[in-house]
Design an enzyme around this catalytic site. Sequence first.
Site, PDB file in Angstrom:
ATOM      1  N   ASP A  34       5.018 -16.222   2.692  1.00  0.00           N
ATOM      2  CA  ASP A  34       4.761 -17.651   2.830  1.00  0.00           C
ATOM      3  C   ASP A  34       6.017 -18.358   2.328  1.00  0.00           C
ATOM      4  OD1 ASP A  34       4.588 -17.548   0.076  1.00  0.00           O
ATOM      5  OD2 ASP A  34       2.571 -18.369  -0.071  1.00  0.00           O
ATOM      6  N   CYS A  80       4.215 -13.374  -1.313  1.00  0.00           N
ATOM      7  CA  CYS A  80       3.818 -14.768  -1.558  1.00  0.00           C
ATOM      8  C   CYS A  80       4.247 -15.076  -2.992  1.00  0.00           C
ATOM      9  CB  CYS A  80       2.332 -14.998  -1.301  1.00  0.00           C
ATOM     10  SG  CYS A  80       1.210 -14.051  -2.345  1.00  0.00           S
ATOM     11  N   THR A  84       2.579 -15.140  -6.032  1.00  0.00           N
ATOM     12  CA  THR A  84       2.130 -14.147  -7.015  1.00  0.00           C
ATOM     13  C   THR A  84       1.983 -12.757  -6.412  1.00  0.00           C
ATOM     14  OG1 THR A  84      -0.154 -14.618  -6.434  1.00  0.00           O
ATOM     15  CG2 THR A  84       0.773 -15.857  -8.300  1.00  0.00           C
ATOM     16  N   HIS A 130      -0.241   8.518  -4.621  1.00  0.00           N
ATOM     17  CA  HIS A 130      -1.689   8.663  -4.784  1.00  0.00           C
ATOM     18  C   HIS A 130      -2.498   7.874  -3.750  1.00  0.00           C
ATOM     19  CE1 HIS A 130      -1.475   9.881  -9.349  1.00  0.00           C
ATOM     20  NE2 HIS A 130      -0.612  10.548  -8.592  1.00  0.00           N
ATOM     21  N   ARG A 152      -5.776  16.286  -3.514  1.00  0.00           N
ATOM     22  CA  ARG A 152      -7.003  15.628  -3.987  1.00  0.00           C
ATOM     23  C   ARG A 152      -7.029  14.147  -3.608  1.00  0.00           C
ATOM     24  NH1 ARG A 152      -3.439  15.606  -8.185  1.00  0.00           N
ATOM     25  NH2 ARG A 152      -3.479  13.875  -9.685  1.00  0.00           N
ATOM     26  N   HIS A 153      -5.847  13.567  -3.410  1.00  0.00           N
ATOM     27  CA  HIS A 153      -5.803  12.135  -3.071  1.00  0.00           C
ATOM     28  C   HIS A 153      -6.277  11.868  -1.648  1.00  0.00           C
ATOM     29  CE1 HIS A 153      -3.817  11.594  -6.835  1.00  0.00           C
ATOM     30  NE2 HIS A 153      -2.857  12.442  -6.501  1.00  0.00           N
TER      31      HIS A 153
END
Length: 156
Positions: free
Chosen positions: A8, A66, A68, A99, A133-134
């Site tokens: 933005d 953006c 934040t 992960h 495992r992920h």
Amino acid sequence: MVIAIGSDHAGADLKRELAAFLEGNGISLIDAGPNGSASSVDYPDYGEKVSLLVSGGQADRGVLICGTGIGMSIVANKFPGIRAALCGEPLSARLSRQHNDSNILVLGGRMIGPVMAREVLQVWLNTAFEGGRHAGRLMKITNIEEKTSKDEPRQA
Ligand code: RB5
């Protein structure tokens, strides 16, 4: 690798810097806009553009910025197959790839400086998903996504 990038107004300056950095490193870029930071725009519009490019396969991965990073994260994670990760330092970026197989990197343009942002981006680009495992956990996310898209709104 094709990367889609969008922001933005609050992320437009950092987007310009990172776009130049990516192109300088030979990465194909789809710039979903906006052009410059002069006028105020709504982050959901650009978050949607980049998320559709990634979920539709026209881009391998995406970068959204953006002020934040929070608004863009909320938007991007509404889209099927999108795993957007808001990262402020390289360790989160690395683990979000290893992960979570994150496919959109979200940055807070008002939260992070350009040098740190470049480092985060570089680590994110160069880290592979670990699988193992992920992979089973990501499958569970996909299952939730599929159920949720068919369900009536439900209680937890
Ligand atoms: C724009 O002022 C700001 O709200 C936006 O960039 C973002 O930080 C939203 O999450």
